[in-house]
Design a protein around this motif. Structure first.
Motif, short mmCIF file in Angstrom:
data_model
loop_
_atom_site.label_atom_id
_atom_site.label_comp_id
_atom_site.label_asym_id
_atom_site.label_seq_id
_atom_site.Cartn_x
_atom_site.Cartn_y
_atom_site.Cartn_z
N GLN A 1 0.83 -1.21 0.00
CA GLN A 1 0.00 0.00 0.00
C GLN A 1 0.86 1.26 0.00
O GLN A 1 0.57 2.23 -0.72
N ALA A 2 1.92 1.27 0.78
CA ALA A 2 2.76 2.47 0.91
C ALA A 2 3.46 2.83 -0.39
O ALA A 2 3.73 4.01 -0.65
N THR A 3 3.76 1.84 -1.21
CA THR A 3 4.57 2.10 -2.40
C THR A 3 3.74 2.29 -3.66
O THR A 3 4.31 2.51 -4.74
N ILE A 4 2.41 2.23 -3.56
CA ILE A 4 1.58 2.50 -4.73
C ILE A 4 1.82 3.93 -5.20
O ILE A 4 1.69 4.88 -4.44
N GLY A 5 2.18 4.09 -6.46
CA GLY A 5 2.40 5.42 -7.01
C GLY A 5 3.68 6.10 -6.58
O GLY A 5 3.88 7.29 -6.86
N ALA A 6 4.57 5.37 -5.89
CA ALA A 6 5.81 5.97 -5.41
C ALA A 6 6.69 6.39 -6.58
O ALA A 6 6.65 5.80 -7.66
N HIS A 7 7.50 7.42 -6.35
CA HIS A 7 8.49 7.81 -7.35
C HIS A 7 9.79 7.07 -7.06
O HIS A 7 10.25 7.01 -5.91
N ILE A 8 10.38 6.51 -8.09
CA ILE A 8 11.64 5.78 -7.96
C ILE A 8 12.64 6.46 -8.88
O ILE A 8 12.65 6.25 -10.09
N GLY A 9 13.46 7.32 -8.31
CA GLY A 9 14.41 8.10 -9.10
C GLY A 9 15.68 7.32 -9.39
O GLY A 9 16.05 6.41 -8.65
N PRO A 10 16.40 7.70 -10.46
CA PRO A 10 17.60 6.96 -10.84
C PRO A 10 18.88 7.44 -10.17
O PRO A 10 19.87 6.72 -10.12
N VAL A 11 18.86 8.68 -9.64
CA VAL A 11 20.10 9.26 -9.14
C VAL A 11 19.78 10.46 -8.25
O VAL A 11 18.72 11.09 -8.40
N PHE A 12 20.70 10.74 -7.31
CA PHE A 12 20.59 11.93 -6.47
C PHE A 12 21.75 12.84 -6.82
O PHE A 12 22.91 12.46 -6.75
N HIS A 13 21.43 14.08 -7.20
CA HIS A 13 22.45 15.08 -7.56
C HIS A 13 22.54 16.15 -6.49
O HIS A 13 21.53 16.59 -5.95
N THR A 14 23.77 16.61 -6.23
CA THR A 14 24.00 17.81 -5.45
C THR A 14 24.65 18.83 -6.38
O THR A 14 25.69 18.55 -6.99
N ARG A 15 24.02 20.00 -6.51
CA ARG A 15 24.47 21.01 -7.47
C ARG A 15 24.95 22.26 -6.72
O ARG A 15 24.39 22.64 -5.69
N ASP A 16 25.94 22.93 -7.30
CA ASP A 16 26.46 24.14 -6.67
C ASP A 16 25.79 25.40 -7.21
O ASP A 16 24.80 25.33 -7.95
N HIS A 17 26.34 26.57 -6.84
CA HIS A 17 25.73 27.84 -7.18
C HIS A 17 25.78 28.16 -8.67
O HIS A 17 25.13 29.09 -9.12
N HIS A 18 26.57 27.37 -9.42
CA HIS A 18 26.58 27.51 -10.88
C HIS A 18 25.72 26.45 -11.56
O HIS A 18 25.77 26.32 -12.77
N ASP A 19 24.95 25.69 -10.77
CA ASP A 19 24.14 24.57 -11.27
C ASP A 19 25.03 23.47 -11.85
O ASP A 19 24.64 22.72 -12.73
N THR A 20 26.25 23.36 -11.31
CA THR A 20 27.18 22.30 -11.70
C THR A 20 27.10 21.17 -10.69
O THR A 20 27.05 21.41 -9.48
N THR A 21 27.07 19.95 -11.17
CA THR A 21 26.94 18.80 -10.27
C THR A 21 28.22 18.60 -9.46
O THR A 21 29.31 18.45 -10.02
N MET A 22 28.08 18.61 -8.14
CA MET A 22 29.20 18.35 -7.24
C MET A 22 29.28 16.87 -6.90
O MET A 22 30.35 16.28 -6.82
N GLU A 23 28.12 16.27 -6.64
CA GLU A 23 28.04 14.84 -6.30
C GLU A 23 26.93 14.19 -7.11
O GLU A 23 25.89 14.81 -7.36
N GLU A 24 27.14 12.95 -7.48
CA GLU A 24 26.12 12.16 -8.14
C GLU A 24 26.07 10.79 -7.47
O GLU A 24 27.07 10.06 -7.48
N ILE A 25 24.96 10.47 -6.85
CA ILE A 25 24.82 9.22 -6.11
C ILE A 25 23.82 8.32 -6.83
O ILE A 25 22.61 8.60 -6.83
N PRO A 26 24.30 7.26 -7.50
CA PRO A 26 23.37 6.33 -8.16
C PRO A 26 22.55 5.57 -7.11
O PRO A 26 23.06 5.19 -6.05
N ILE A 27 21.28 5.35 -7.41
CA ILE A 27 20.42 4.61 -6.49
C ILE A 27 19.54 3.66 -7.30
O ILE A 27 19.47 3.73 -8.53
#
Length: 384
Positions: free
Chosen positions: A68-94
């Motif tokens: 029940q909890a996972t019905i319609g859940a979003h499952i993303g491919p990656v977590f990004h951390t971006r800096d003040h220039h919108d440049t990716t600092m970290e990319e964590i695959p999940i």
């Protein structure tokens, strides 16, 4: 889902949040008679999303709430951390084979799934029932003056827990000088570029952050994070001109912020002990933490099922609660401490933060420390 013969034991639980409902369902499934007391008139939750990693998903599976909890859940491919220039600092695959799983859902979806698991197991949930304290002998004290004796009392009544404070269990409560406005808005294809639409992204500028989190096919969870003395940034409704100035590349998203939202300050709570006599303290009441690992709910889920499994047939509840704490607290405190350290970067200069995260983002040892909780196998659970 565990189903065992009735033990004839009784539990009284203060708080119908994630921790309280988890331990309630797990105890009832082990034969206990359980009542949950919720001070609010209903069980609706504040509109926001929630991250649930592998450890929390295993708990949901164990208590029969996963589907029940996972019905319609979003499952993303990656977590990004971006800096003040919108440049990716970290990319964590999940969500890759052999790694940590992560889903995002509405907090209301999670609570509803836990409530239904409780009701299927025979838990009695009372609203407009406020707990004001407890006794070590195993009595829950209610605002109407009544006392509810039990074999186990659980205080899962949040950061301002009256059950906890009635037992003098606080070691310290620390404000971190930082917090967030949380809101839900409808998803829109124009918010970010097409390649980013399904990602989880955290954007930094100065001491401000914007967290972009798809929570379903139609819902977007947004957190606007800033220092507690950044008075203009923490105003609700959000100051769209201010946030656009800080994050010009997110102007289409910021323009759609509505008037809803709530400011919450991040805190750390640590207790002298998680129990006294036959009373256990659970969830934010015991171990509030900043949300940088997305594990506040996960730790409540883990410690809830661990508590139920520990006391299920225990001859000495008070001693068993001490054993439960000894087993579960180290992982929770690792999570708290790691999350608190991650918050230090909020106050770093932009260029320093960008360079450091680009370096540490390549370090496997650091990544494994951050993923330690997500990859943990909670007590009384099995692989997904």
């Amino acid at each position: 889902m565990v189903q065992q013969s009735g033990s004839g034991r009784r539990a009284e639980i203060a708080g119908a949040g994630i921790g309280g409902l988890t331990v309630a369902a797990a105890l009832a499934q082990r034969g206990w008679s359980v009542t949950v007391h919720e001070r609010a008139p209903n069980l609706r939750t504040f509109g926001a999303g929630i991250y649930i990693w592998s450890n929390g998903l295993r708990v949901l599976k164990a208590i029969g709430a996963y589907d029940q909890a996972t019905i319609g859940a979003h499952i993303g491919p990656v977590f990004h951390t971006r800096d003040h220039h919108d440049t990716t600092m970290e990319e964590i695959p999940i969500n890759r084979p052999g790694g940590a799983r992560l889903i995002t859902i509405l907090r209301e979806t999670l609570i509803n799934a836990l409530v239904d698991a409780c009701r299927r197991s025979g838990v009695d949930i009372l609203t407009n029932s406020e707990a004001v304290g407890a006794t070590p002998e195993g009595e829950l004290l209610l605002a109407d003056g009544s006392k509810r004796p039990a074999d186990l009392v659980v205080g899962a009544d949040g950061v301002n827990s009256q059950v906890r404070d009635s037992l003098d269990l606080m070691m310290y409560r620390k404000s971190l000088g930082y917090g967030a406005i949380r809101m839900l808005i409808a998803r829109d294809d124009g918010d970010v570029c097409a390649g980013d639409r399904d990602r989880y992204i955290e954007y930094f500028t100065g001491t401000r952050r914007i967290l972009y989190t798809p929570a379903s096919a139609t819902d977007l969870y947004v957190a606007l994070c800033c220092a507690s003395d950044d008075k203009q940034a923490l105003q609700v409704p959000a100051d769209r001109a201010l946030w656009t100035q800080s994050f010009p590349h997110l102007a289409p998203l910021v323009a759609r912020f509505g008037d809803a939202g709530r400011w919450d300050e991040f805190e750390v709570i640590k207790l002298k002990a998680w129990s006294k006599g036959r009373v256990a303290i659970l969830g934010d009441a015991a171990h509030a933490m900043p949300p940088y690992l997305g594990q506040g709910g996960g730790c409540a889920l883990m410690n809830g099922i661990g508590l139920a499994a520990a006391v299920a047939d225990a001859p000495d509840v008070a001693q068993t609660l001490r054993d439960w704490e000894a087993r579960e607290r180290p992982m929770t405190e690792h999570t708290q401490d790691t999350a608190e350290r991650l918050g230090d970067m909020n106050f770093w200069p932009d260029d320093v933060r960008s360079q450091v995260l680009k370096i540490t983002g390549q370090c496997r040892e650091i990544a494994m420390e951050r993923m330690k909780t997500a990859l943990h196998a909670p007590t009384a659970t099995q692989a997904l």
